[in-house]
Design a protein around this motif. Structure first.
Motif, PDB file in Angstrom:
ATOM      1  N   ILE A 161      -8.454  12.399  37.860  1.00  0.00           N
ATOM      2  CA  ILE A 161      -7.356  11.517  37.444  1.00  0.00           C
ATOM      3  C   ILE A 161      -6.699  12.046  36.174  1.00  0.00           C
ATOM      4  CG2 ILE A 161      -6.843   9.205  36.553  1.00  0.00           C
ATOM      5  CD1 ILE A 161      -9.079   8.201  38.525  1.00  0.00           C
ATOM      6  N   MET A 162      -7.499  12.503  35.231  1.00  0.00           N
ATOM      7  CA  MET A 162      -6.949  13.044  33.984  1.00  0.00           C
ATOM      8  C   MET A 162      -6.145  14.314  34.252  1.00  0.00           C
ATOM      9  SD  MET A 162      -7.637  10.818  31.750  1.00  0.00           S
ATOM     10  CE  MET A 162      -7.225  11.669  30.237  1.00  0.00           C
ATOM     11  N   ARG A 163      -6.612  15.167  35.133  1.00  0.00           N
ATOM     12  CA  ARG A 163      -5.858  16.375  35.487  1.00  0.00           C
ATOM     13  C   ARG A 163      -4.515  16.021  36.108  1.00  0.00           C
ATOM     14  NH1 ARG A 163     -10.392  20.491  37.939  1.00  0.00           N
ATOM     15  NH2 ARG A 163     -11.291  20.999  35.920  1.00  0.00           N
ATOM     16  N   LEU A 164      -4.537  15.021  36.998  1.00  0.00           N
ATOM     17  CA  LEU A 164      -3.283  14.583  37.614  1.00  0.00           C
ATOM     18  C   LEU A 164      -2.329  14.014  36.571  1.00  0.00           C
ATOM     19  CD1 LEU A 164      -4.676  12.894  40.855  1.00  0.00           C
ATOM     20  CD2 LEU A 164      -3.439  15.077  40.683  1.00  0.00           C
ATOM     21  N   GLY A 165      -2.888  13.478  35.494  1.00  0.00           N
ATOM     22  CA  GLY A 165      -2.083  12.934  34.403  1.00  0.00           C
ATOM     23  C   GLY A 165      -1.697  13.953  33.350  1.00  0.00           C
ATOM     24  N   GLY A 166      -2.011  15.228  33.586  1.00  0.00           N
ATOM     25  CA  GLY A 166      -1.578  16.274  32.673  1.00  0.00           C
ATOM     26  C   GLY A 166      -2.620  16.797  31.713  1.00  0.00           C
ATOM     27  N   GLU A 167      -3.822  16.250  31.717  1.00  0.00           N
ATOM     28  CA  GLU A 167      -4.891  16.727  30.838  1.00  0.00           C
ATOM     29  C   GLU A 167      -5.648  17.817  31.578  1.00  0.00           C
ATOM     30  OE1 GLU A 167      -5.596  15.461  27.727  1.00  0.00           O
ATOM     31  OE2 GLU A 167      -4.073  13.907  27.805  1.00  0.00           O
ATOM     32  N   LYS A 168      -5.522  19.037  31.150  1.00  0.00           N
ATOM     33  CA  LYS A 168      -6.063  20.171  31.912  1.00  0.00           C
ATOM     34  C   LYS A 168      -7.504  20.545  31.569  1.00  0.00           C
ATOM     35  CE  LYS A 168      -2.257  20.900  34.130  1.00  0.00           C
ATOM     36  NZ  LYS A 168      -2.049  20.038  35.229  1.00  0.00           N
ATOM     37  N   ASN A 169      -7.878  20.460  30.332  1.00  0.00           N
ATOM     38  CA  ASN A 169      -9.162  21.034  29.913  1.00  0.00           C
ATOM     39  C   ASN A 169     -10.125  19.998  29.351  1.00  0.00           C
ATOM     40  OD1 ASN A 169      -8.398  23.729  30.527  1.00  0.00           O
ATOM     41  ND2 ASN A 169      -7.124  23.727  28.697  1.00  0.00           N
ATOM     42  N   HIS A 170     -10.525  19.058  30.153  1.00  0.00           N
ATOM     43  CA  HIS A 170     -11.500  18.079  29.685  1.00  0.00           C
ATOM     44  C   HIS A 170     -12.904  18.630  29.861  1.00  0.00           C
ATOM     45  CE1 HIS A 170      -9.869  13.839  29.011  1.00  0.00           C
ATOM     46  NE2 HIS A 170      -9.041  14.714  28.531  1.00  0.00           N
ATOM     47  N   ASP A 171     -13.612  18.739  28.748  1.00  0.00           N
ATOM     48  CA  ASP A 171     -15.000  19.177  28.751  1.00  0.00           C
ATOM     49  C   ASP A 171     -15.871  17.968  29.060  1.00  0.00           C
ATOM     50  OD1 ASP A 171     -17.574  19.993  28.197  1.00  0.00           O
ATOM     51  OD2 ASP A 171     -17.093  20.866  26.248  1.00  0.00           O
ATOM     52  N   ILE A 172     -16.585  17.988  30.169  1.00  0.00           N
ATOM     53  CA  ILE A 172     -17.375  16.835  30.581  1.00  0.00           C
ATOM     54  C   ILE A 172     -18.631  16.624  29.732  1.00  0.00           C
ATOM     55  CG2 ILE A 172     -16.491  16.819  32.939  1.00  0.00           C
ATOM     56  CD1 ILE A 172     -19.090  18.199  33.811  1.00  0.00           C
ATOM     57  N   LYS A 173     -18.820  17.466  28.746  1.00  0.00           N
ATOM     58  CA  LYS A 173     -19.950  17.285  27.823  1.00  0.00           C
ATOM     59  C   LYS A 173     -19.517  16.530  26.560  1.00  0.00           C
ATOM     60  CE  LYS A 173     -22.421  21.328  29.418  1.00  0.00           C
ATOM     61  NZ  LYS A 173     -21.871  22.604  29.755  1.00  0.00           N
ATOM     62  N   GLN A 174     -18.229  16.174  26.497  1.00  0.00           N
ATOM     63  CA  GLN A 174     -17.699  15.513  25.304  1.00  0.00           C
ATOM     64  C   GLN A 174     -17.188  14.115  25.613  1.00  0.00           C
ATOM     65  OE1 GLN A 174     -14.986  17.597  22.727  1.00  0.00           O
ATOM     66  NE2 GLN A 174     -15.555  19.566  23.601  1.00  0.00           N
ATOM     67  N   ASN A 175     -17.083  13.311  24.550  1.00  0.00           N
ATOM     68  CA  ASN A 175     -16.407  12.019  24.599  1.00  0.00           C
ATOM     69  C   ASN A 175     -14.990  12.218  24.071  1.00  0.00           C
ATOM     70  OD1 ASN A 175     -18.725  10.595  25.432  1.00  0.00           O
ATOM     71  ND2 ASN A 175     -19.441  10.473  23.316  1.00  0.00           N
ATOM     72  N   TYR A 176     -14.068  11.400  24.558  1.00  0.00           N
ATOM     73  CA  TYR A 176     -12.681  11.448  24.107  1.00  0.00           C
ATOM     74  C   TYR A 176     -12.224  10.036  23.795  1.00  0.00           C
ATOM     75  CZ  TYR A 176     -12.650  16.117  26.153  1.00  0.00           C
ATOM     76  OH  TYR A 176     -12.928  17.424  26.462  1.00  0.00           O
TER      77      TYR A 176
END
Length: 182
Positions: free
Chosen positions: A146-161
């Motif tokens: 969902i985040m990629r579809l919204g334009g966020e390309k590089n979400h590290d799944i080991k981090q909180n945002y």
């Protein structure tokens, strides 16, 4: 004379509660005359709603929807809510984008208030947070997609945002305080 205020929240990962606690801190910092009770709307409430002058409800969005207990509470208590000073805020990650961070710009808030008859005196929308390390495989994968579809390309799944604009929360808290004391 003490002004009794009720703070109710519905949260998935806790960001809505964190925002509600920030608003509560603001209330007590502004006036010792204000007492509040804080409850999870999804649990049995050991209170009488008639005992409160002002009610604030905060709810989060997950996969495009508010949680059912929040909607049910509002629908079951619409008449009472409309007879009191009330406020509402929504927490959703889409509010990180300008234009989707207002009650008018949030599709979720607009849809909610088309569905229910409650009209709070004050509404707010805040960006939420993502806690990838807490998620199971399915949620982590879906939210990342969902985040990629919204334009966020590089979400590290080991981090909180965290996307919450705390200045905006403080401004809402000031407006809510004015509602409480009015």
């Amino acid at each position: 004379m003490m002004k009794k205020t009720l703070l109710l929240y519905s949260t998935v990962e806790g960001q809505t509660l964190t925002i509600m606690e920030k608003i509560a801190e603001h209330l007590t910092a502004q006036s010792p005359e204000i007492s509040y009770d804080l409850y999870n709307i999804e649990e049995a409430l050991p209170i009488n709603l008639d005992d409160y002058e002002t009610i604030l409800i905060g709810g989060s969005i997950r996969y495009g929807h508010f949680r059912k207990p929040l909607i049910q509470f509002i629908q079951q208590n619409t008449q009472l809510l409309n007879s009191k000073k009330t406020a509402f805020f929504c927490v959703c990650v889409t509010a990180r984008k300008v234009g989707k961070d207002t009650p008018e710009g949030s599709l979720y808030v607009r849809k909610l208030f088309q569905k229910v008859q409650w009209q709070p005196n004050l509404k707010g929308v805040f960006a939420g947070a993502l806690y990838y390390p807490k998620y199971g495989w399915f949620d982590r994968t879906m939210i990342r997609l969902i985040m990629r579809l919204g334009g966020e390309k590089n979400h590290d799944i080991k981090q909180n945002y965290s996307y919450t604009n705390w200045n905006k929360v403080d401004e809402f808290a000031k407006q809510f305080y004015l509602l409480v004391i009015s």
